[in-house]
Enzyme design. Structure first.
Site, PDB file in Angstrom:
ATOM      1  N   GLY A   1       0.786  -1.241   0.000  1.00  0.00           N
ATOM      2  CA  GLY A   1       0.000   0.000   0.000  1.00  0.00           C
ATOM      3  C   GLY A   1       0.806   1.272   0.000  1.00  0.00           C
TER       4      GLY A   1
ATOM      5  CD  GLU B   1       0.775   1.164   7.258  1.00  0.00           C
ATOM      6  OE1 GLU B   1       0.569   1.170   6.032  1.00  0.00           O
ATOM      7  OE2 GLU B   1       0.323   0.278   7.999  1.00  0.00           O
ATOM      8  CG  ASP B   2      -1.664   1.860   3.099  1.00  0.00           C
ATOM      9  OD1 ASP B   2      -1.530   1.661   4.332  1.00  0.00           O
ATOM     10  OD2 ASP B   2      -1.974   0.956   2.305  1.00  0.00           O
TER      11      ASP B   2
ATOM     12  CG  ASP C   1      -8.884   0.538  10.457  1.00  0.00           C
ATOM     13  OD1 ASP C   1      -9.535   1.256  11.227  1.00  0.00           O
ATOM     14  OD2 ASP C   1      -9.379  -0.456   9.879  1.00  0.00           O
TER      15      ASP C   1
ATOM     16  CE  LYS D   1     -10.023   3.005   7.894  1.00  0.00           C
ATOM     17  NZ  LYS D   1     -10.858   1.962   7.250  1.00  0.00           N
TER      18      LYS D   1
ATOM     19  CB  VAL E   1     -10.768   4.639   1.761  1.00  0.00           C
ATOM     20  CG1 VAL E   1     -11.798   5.562   2.394  1.00  0.00           C
ATOM     21  CG2 VAL E   1      -9.584   4.442   2.708  1.00  0.00           C
TER      22      VAL E   1
ATOM     23  CG  ASP F   1      -5.781  -4.229  -1.021  1.00  0.00           C
ATOM     24  OD1 ASP F   1      -5.332  -3.703   0.017  1.00  0.00           O
ATOM     25  OD2 ASP F   1      -6.145  -5.428  -1.083  1.00  0.00           O
TER      26      ASP F   1
ATOM     27  NE  ARG G   1      -2.268  -3.680  -3.395  1.00  0.00           N
ATOM     28  CZ  ARG G   1      -2.308  -3.759  -2.066  1.00  0.00           C
ATOM     29  NH1 ARG G   1      -2.267  -2.676  -1.331  1.00  0.00           N
ATOM     30  NH2 ARG G   1      -2.409  -4.928  -1.462  1.00  0.00           N
TER      31      ARG G   1
HETATM   32  P1  IMP Z   1      -4.360  -1.673  10.989  1.00  0.00           P
HETATM   33  O1  IMP Z   1      -3.385  -2.671  11.536  1.00  0.00           O
HETATM   34  O2  IMP Z   1      -5.777  -2.043  11.273  1.00  0.00           O
HETATM   35  O3  IMP Z   1      -4.043  -0.250  11.417  1.00  0.00           O
HETATM   36  O4  IMP Z   1      -4.322  -1.774   9.425  1.00  0.00           O
HETATM   37  C1  IMP Z   1      -3.376  -1.247   8.625  1.00  0.00           C
HETATM   38  C2  IMP Z   1      -3.464  -1.869   7.256  1.00  0.00           C
HETATM   39  O5  IMP Z   1      -4.775  -2.370   6.986  1.00  0.00           O
HETATM   40  C3  IMP Z   1      -3.195  -0.819   6.203  1.00  0.00           C
HETATM   41  O6  IMP Z   1      -1.834  -0.747   5.876  1.00  0.00           O
HETATM   42  C4  IMP Z   1      -4.033  -1.313   5.043  1.00  0.00           C
HETATM   43  O7  IMP Z   1      -3.304  -2.258   4.288  1.00  0.00           O
HETATM   44  C5  IMP Z   1      -5.208  -2.022   5.691  1.00  0.00           C
HETATM   45  N1  IMP Z   1      -6.381  -1.127   5.785  1.00  0.00           N
HETATM   46  C6  IMP Z   1      -6.891  -0.505   6.859  1.00  0.00           C
HETATM   47  N2  IMP Z   1      -7.957   0.251   6.545  1.00  0.00           N
HETATM   48  C7  IMP Z   1      -8.124   0.106   5.206  1.00  0.00           C
HETATM   49  C8  IMP Z   1      -9.062   0.669   4.251  1.00  0.00           C
HETATM   50  O8  IMP Z   1      -9.958   1.472   4.561  1.00  0.00           O
HETATM   51  N3  IMP Z   1      -8.888   0.293   2.965  1.00  0.00           N
HETATM   52  C9  IMP Z   1      -7.913  -0.573   2.555  1.00  0.00           C
HETATM   53  N4  IMP Z   1      -7.027  -1.104   3.395  1.00  0.00           N
HETATM   54  C10 IMP Z   1      -7.122  -0.769   4.719  1.00  0.00           C
END
Ligand code: IMP
Length: 180
Positions: free
Chosen positions: A44, A99-100, A103, A131, A153, A159, A165
């Site tokens: 990402g 990071e992209d 979340d 987020k 998103v 993705d 992507r």
């Molecule tokens: P986390 O560990 O939940 O913070 O997730 C991080 C990873 O989950 C990101 O690098 C993304 O690859 C994926 N991710 C989280 N939210 C989204 C979204 O809204 N769309 C697509 N990928 C997401």
């Protein structure tokens, strides 16, 4: 062709360029004499790293890790697996994780702790999107491009089932796309 699946655009191409330029200025100040190692989390991070690195006016090194937390769907599994590790030692290095999106915060928190454990001098996080309402662990990125609501998103590296992507902006998918 891709555009027909998008319900609304959340971050335009122009806005992404402005975000990268603003973050790039801050990072240029912070890391000027630190020869940072900028670590992108694949896949990402690729488009964001592309625009961000061009705005960082200093000597730096680039590395990549591939870490999986989502397994193709829209729910986080809570599992963080290292699929590809760094080839460069982080010992005594200043690390900037790119990071992209953050979340739940699980992925980035685990990786930050791992790099500190390996002896990094500092580990900071820059993310295109944040987020905060999705958090399940305590985590605040050091540099945030844009804070968005708790919506799934796609685009600009993000993705859905490995697709979208390559959209040049960030958007929300039409609900029917998930039910295909
Ligand atoms: P986390 O560990 O939940 O913070 O997730 C991080 C990873 O989950 C990101 O690098 C993304 O690859 C994926 N991710 C989280 N939210 C989204 C979204 O809204 N769309 C697509 N990928 C997401």
């Amino acid at each position: 062709m891709l555009e027909k699946d998008i319900e609304k655009v959340l971050v335009t191409q122009e806005e992404i360029r402005e975000i990268a330029s603003k973050l790039g200025k801050e990072l240029t100040q912070e890391y000027q004499d630190k020869f940072p190692l900028v670590v992108g989390l694949l896949n990402g991070c690729v488009p964001f790293m592309g625009v961000l690195l061009g705005e960082m006016d200093m000597h730096l090194e680039v590395g990549f890790m591939d870490v999986s937390s989502y397994h193709g769907g829209i729910e986080s599994s809570g599992d963080v697996k290292i699929l590809k590790d760094l080839e460069i030692s982080v010992h005594n290095r200043h690390i900037l994780l790119a990071e992209d999106i953050v979340d739940t915060g699980r992925t980035i928190k685990v990786i930050r702790e791992l790099l500190l454990y390996r002896g990094a001098a500092s580990v900071k996080v820059v993310t295109l999107l944040d987020k905060p309402t999705g958090r399940v662990v305590e985590f605040v990125p050091d540099y945030i491009g844009k804070t968005i609501p708790k919506e799934f998103v796609v685009g600009f590296g993000l993705d859905y089932e490995e697709k979208y992507r390559n959209l040049p902006y960030v958007g929300v998918l039409k609900p029917e796309v998930y039910n295909k």
